[in-house]
Design a protein around this motif. Structure first.
Motif, short mmCIF file in Angstrom:
data_model
loop_
_atom_site.label_atom_id
_atom_site.label_comp_id
_atom_site.label_asym_id
_atom_site.label_seq_id
_atom_site.Cartn_x
_atom_site.Cartn_y
_atom_site.Cartn_z
N LYS A 34 -25.03 97.00 42.80
CA LYS A 34 -25.57 96.01 41.87
C LYS A 34 -26.38 94.96 42.60
N LYS A 35 -27.37 94.43 41.94
CA LYS A 35 -28.17 93.35 42.49
C LYS A 35 -27.39 92.04 42.42
N ILE A 36 -27.49 91.24 43.46
CA ILE A 36 -26.83 89.93 43.48
C ILE A 36 -27.81 88.88 42.96
N VAL A 37 -27.39 88.12 41.98
CA VAL A 37 -28.23 87.08 41.40
C VAL A 37 -27.64 85.72 41.74
N ALA A 38 -28.41 84.88 42.42
CA ALA A 38 -27.96 83.54 42.79
C ALA A 38 -28.36 82.55 41.71
N ILE A 39 -27.38 81.79 41.23
CA ILE A 39 -27.63 80.74 40.24
C ILE A 39 -27.37 79.40 40.92
N VAL A 40 -28.44 78.66 41.18
CA VAL A 40 -28.34 77.41 41.93
C VAL A 40 -28.27 76.22 40.97
N GLU A 41 -27.26 75.36 41.18
CA GLU A 41 -27.10 74.16 40.36
C GLU A 41 -27.00 72.93 41.24
N ASP A 42 -27.66 71.85 40.82
CA ASP A 42 -27.61 70.58 41.54
C ASP A 42 -26.31 69.86 41.18
N SER A 43 -25.40 69.75 42.14
CA SER A 43 -24.09 69.14 41.90
C SER A 43 -23.95 67.76 42.53
N GLN A 44 -24.98 67.31 43.27
CA GLN A 44 -25.15 65.92 43.72
C GLN A 44 -24.09 65.37 44.66
N CYS A 45 -23.18 66.21 45.15
CA CYS A 45 -22.13 65.74 46.07
C CYS A 45 -21.27 64.66 45.42
N THR A 46 -21.15 64.71 44.11
CA THR A 46 -20.46 63.69 43.32
C THR A 46 -19.59 64.39 42.27
N PRO A 47 -18.37 63.88 42.03
CA PRO A 47 -17.43 64.59 41.16
C PRO A 47 -17.96 64.99 39.77
N ASP A 48 -18.46 64.04 39.00
CA ASP A 48 -18.85 64.36 37.62
C ASP A 48 -19.98 65.38 37.54
N PRO A 49 -21.08 65.21 38.28
CA PRO A 49 -22.13 66.25 38.24
C PRO A 49 -21.63 67.60 38.74
N ALA A 50 -20.73 67.60 39.72
CA ALA A 50 -20.20 68.86 40.25
C ALA A 50 -19.34 69.56 39.20
N VAL A 51 -18.52 68.80 38.49
CA VAL A 51 -17.69 69.36 37.42
C VAL A 51 -18.58 69.94 36.32
N ASN A 52 -19.63 69.21 35.95
CA ASN A 52 -20.55 69.69 34.92
C ASN A 52 -21.22 71.00 35.35
N ALA A 53 -21.61 71.04 36.62
CA ALA A 53 -22.26 72.25 37.14
C ALA A 53 -21.29 73.42 37.14
N ALA A 54 -20.04 73.17 37.55
CA ALA A 54 -19.04 74.24 37.58
C ALA A 54 -18.76 74.77 36.18
N ASN A 55 -18.59 73.88 35.23
CA ASN A 55 -18.35 74.31 33.85
C ASN A 55 -19.52 75.11 33.29
N LYS A 56 -20.72 74.70 33.66
CA LYS A 56 -21.92 75.39 33.17
C LYS A 56 -21.99 76.82 33.70
N VAL A 57 -21.81 76.99 35.00
CA VAL A 57 -21.96 78.34 35.57
C VAL A 57 -20.81 79.26 35.13
N ILE A 58 -19.62 78.68 34.93
CA ILE A 58 -18.48 79.51 34.52
C ILE A 58 -18.55 79.85 33.03
N ASN A 59 -18.78 78.85 32.19
CA ASN A 59 -18.72 79.05 30.75
C ASN A 59 -20.00 79.65 30.16
N GLN A 60 -21.15 79.24 30.69
CA GLN A 60 -22.41 79.73 30.13
C GLN A 60 -22.95 80.94 30.89
N ASP A 61 -22.97 80.84 32.23
CA ASP A 61 -23.53 81.92 33.03
C ASP A 61 -22.53 83.03 33.32
#
Length: 392
Positions: free
Chosen positions: A76-103
């Motif tokens: 299978k082809k590997i697809v990288a999904i890059v998210e800006d998590s800003q080295c900060t808790p709230d943006p990182a949590v938002n990014a994690a939820n996005k890639v897990i729940n949506q992607d």
């Protein structure tokens, strides 16, 4: 009867033609056409430490490209999904939820900073998503509040306990320091943890802490703290923060005539570290691009061919890039060894595996953390150079 004879003759012709037909060509790169496997890369592309994010993105995506060039993983082809998590808790949590729940990803590389990786790890383990951070050194990234290992989270770097021990050992044995002054940002898990471990090991070895002062990440004037350092006259100043703070503090320290060497951790490592301001200092790190090892030389060459600086010259990968590359390779190799796209089996494969990485030969301890030598880097004469390797 004749109809049956004609039908039989046609069947023979079909069988002969089928036998002579060429086999279907394999998919490009040797991989069968079998869909894709998504890997999320959480990195601070904006915020206080964007060079960390760029290096992480480059190292991780280089590893993905190299695997895809060889045919991907499990056909299978590997697809990288890059998210800006800003080295900060709230943006990182938002990014994690996005890639897990949506992607719908099952695998995460990142985050970079411990204070962001810790809340991401809570989500990853709840959702049974494999997370491997290249650079988050706080033990709480891989351990829960009860001190038990988080089954789906790993790091490709040594932890702050090991790093703090080596900083203390280097200060005592190489700088010959008997006294130390500690500066720290209490709100930063990485900084606070590293400072605590340094103090633990430095004092256990007979060293004395002659001062400890706090500041915030938004401070730009450190004159009050530096005045106390000048008065205390320590043999070494411990500043276990990121390069942006290091640049400000060390520049102001030189302006005030403070000559004690500053020492810190891997947060110093960045192309944007000011070597003139930090001159005379030392920091612990995970690898050196000048190390004479084939794995390192190949990585540095390939990275330089893939990425260029503003002058069009090959970029030299820093430790952030190397560890993101290692973390991504460990993850994909584990998927391959597990034999199926199953997060639980991949996590088990990582925990029990041995991996040859740019930062060294890696096996994981009971807390999903590698044990390996720590590199010490010196900042001298405007250059950042390899000093030594220290065993914890």
């Amino acid at each position: 009867m004749r109809a049956f004879k004609v039908f039989g003759l046609l069947m023979v012709v079909v069988m002969v033609l089928s036998a002579c037909a060429p086999a279907a060509a394999p998919a490009a790169g040797g991989a069968a056409a079998g869909g894709e496997i998504k890997i999320a890369i959480l990195a601070p592309l904006s915020g206080p430490v964007p060079t960390f994010g760029l290096s992480t993105k480059e190292g991780a995506t280089l590893a993905v490209k190299e695997w895809n060039d060889k045919g991907g993983v499990l056909g299978k082809k590997i697809v990288a999904i890059v998210e800006d998590s800003q080295c900060t808790p709230d943006p990182a949590v938002n990014a994690a939820n996005k890639v897990i729940n949506q992607d719908k990803v099952k695998y995460i590389v990142g985050e970079v900073c411990s204070k962001a990786s810790i809340p991401v790890s809570e989500i990853a383990n709840e959702k049974k998503v494999v997370q491997i951070s290249g650079t988050s050194t706080n033990p709480s990234v891989v351990r829960d509040a009860a001190g038990k290992v988080k089954p789906f989270t790993f790091v490709a770097c040594f932890n702050d306990d090991t790093q703090g021990k080596v900083i203390a050992k280097f200060a005592k044995e190489n700088i010959k320091a008997k006294t130390a002054f500690i500066m720290l940002d209490q709100a930063n898990d990485y900084v606070k943890g590293l400072a605590e471990y340094f103090e633990k090991y430095f004092t256990a070895d007979g060293g004395t802490i002659v001062g400890k002062e706090t500041y915030t990440s938004k401070d730009t004037d450190f004159s009050t703290v530096l005045a106390k350092i000048a008065e205390a006259k320590p043999d070494v100043v411990v500043l276990p923060d990121y390069y942006n703070i290091v640049n400000l503090v060390t520049k102001q320290a030189k302006e005030k005539g403070i000559t004690a060497p500053f020492i810190g951790g891997d947060g110093w490592d960045s192309p944007d570290l000011d070597p003139k301001a930090a001159d005379g200092g030392f920091f612990t790190n995970h690898y050196s691009p000048t190390e004479d090892r084939e794995k390192v030389k190949t990585f540095v060459k390939n990275y330089g061919e893939a990425y260029k600086n503003d002058k069009g010259e090959p970029k030299t990968p820093d430790a952030l890039a190397a560890l993101a590359y290692d973390a991504t390779n460990i993850l994909i190799e584990a998927i391959s060894k597990a034999g199926e796209d199953d997060a639980t089996k991949v996590a088990d494969t990582i925990a029990k595996g041995k991996f040859e990485a740019v930062s060294g030969s890696i096996t994981f301890d009971e807390f999903h953390t590698p044990i390996k030598p720590v590199t010490v880097i010196a900042v001298k004469d405007g250059k950042v150079t390899f000093n030594s390797q220290v065993m914890p």
